[in-house]
Design an enzyme around this catalytic site. Structure first.
Site, PDB file in Angstrom:
ATOM      1  N   MET A 136       0.826  -1.214   0.000  1.00 31.95           N
ATOM      2  CA  MET A 136       0.000   0.000   0.000  1.00 31.95           C
ATOM      3  C   MET A 136       0.856   1.256   0.000  1.00 31.95           C
ATOM      4  SD  MET A 136      -1.388  -0.365   3.935  1.00 31.95           S
ATOM      5  CE  MET A 136      -1.785  -2.084   3.638  1.00 31.95           C
ATOM      6  N   CYS A 137       0.204   2.378  -0.367  1.00 29.77           N
ATOM      7  CA  CYS A 137       0.857   3.671  -0.384  1.00 29.77           C
ATOM      8  C   CYS A 137       2.040   3.649  -1.352  1.00 29.77           C
ATOM      9  CB  CYS A 137       1.281   4.047   1.043  1.00 29.77           C
ATOM     10  SG  CYS A 137       1.826   5.754   1.255  1.00 29.77           S
ATOM     11  N   ILE A 138       3.258   3.936  -0.911  1.00 27.51           N
ATOM     12  CA  ILE A 138       4.433   3.977  -1.778  1.00 27.51           C
ATOM     13  C   ILE A 138       5.048   2.594  -2.001  1.00 27.51           C
ATOM     14  CG2 ILE A 138       6.100   4.348   0.094  1.00 27.51           C
ATOM     15  CD1 ILE A 138       6.139   6.069  -3.395  1.00 27.51           C
ATOM     16  N   THR A 191      -3.124  -0.793  -2.930  1.00 25.18           N
ATOM     17  CA  THR A 191      -4.087   0.285  -2.722  1.00 25.18           C
ATOM     18  C   THR A 191      -3.328   1.578  -2.444  1.00 25.18           C
ATOM     19  OG1 THR A 191      -6.132   0.908  -1.541  1.00 25.18           O
ATOM     20  CG2 THR A 191      -4.358  -0.024  -0.217  1.00 25.18           C
TER      21      THR A 191
END
Length: 219
Positions: A136-138, A191
């Site tokens: 998720m994220c980066i 995500t």
């Protein structure tokens, strides 16, 4: 709890470690679903230490990634080198700049990024056994280097990061904060989380969907 998920951390704090809300939401959803988990982090020095009040680097201070990650795991954590894919059904990597600074050098190298060897070794077993991998994220920027080319991931809609993913051989898919991208062939779920989220509830929706899909894929 018959299902077990490994959670890989990169410190404690959005600017120099793992994103605290993303990590907590991940662990919360795993527990709500009755899934067991254990946290891991590399036993290395952080790239640097950031004052989260001013967002400036703290000169002359060093912190250990494993020790900092232990703050998030309430002390129940092991060195990344001890992660054995045979003992887990899936693995999840929350985001935060520690992913781009401690698990890799993406923050400074972009598409010339190198990934921590211990992370490559740890995830190789999950990839080989086709066990679900959530990021998720980066953290989806790691996928081309960790898992190979042609795997669909998302960081939301950031043009610089998505461009770097493409340059490394990955496939980026634009995605809303509340949604997920699933590469069924490669068993990877991603995500955007705080690449897009402006509120914790927005991040929670996408993260919960990711964990729910990982749960389904472990059936």
């Amino acid at each position: 709890m018959t299902k077990q998920v490994a959670v890989i951390l990169a410190g404690c704090g959005v600017y120099d470690g793992s994103e605290i809300y993303e990590t907590t939401l991940t662990l919360l959803r795993l527990d709500q679903l009755g899934i067991g988990y254990h946290c891991f982090a590399p036993n290395i020095e952080q790239h640097h230490v950031i004052n989260h009040l001013t967002q400036e680097a703290v000169e002359g201070e060093q912190r250990n990634v494993l020790q900092e990650s232990a703050r998030l795991a309430r002390g129940d954590i092991s060195p990344l080198e001890e992660l054995d894919a045979d003992n887990f059904d899936a693995v999840i990597v929350p985001g935060g700049f520690g992913v781009a600074k401690n698990l890799s050098d993406f923050a400074t190298a972009s598409d010339n990024m190198q990934v921590l060897e211990a992370l490559k070794t740890s995830l190789a077993g999950f990839r080989q056994d086709a066990k679900p991998i959530g990021l998720m994220c980066i953290s989806p920027v790691l996928v081309p280097r960790l898992l190979g080319d042609g795997i669909a991931v998302t960081v939301g809609n950031d043009p610089a990061v998505s461009g770097a993913i493409s340059a490394m051989g990955g496939l980026h898919r634009s995605c809303a904060v509340e949604d997920i991208v699933v590469d069924l062939e490669h068993r990877v779920v991603t995500t955007p989380a705080y690449m897009l989220a402006t509120r914790i509830s927005e991040a929670a929706t996408g993260i919960f969907k990711l964990v729910d899909r990982i749960n389904e894929m472990m059936e």
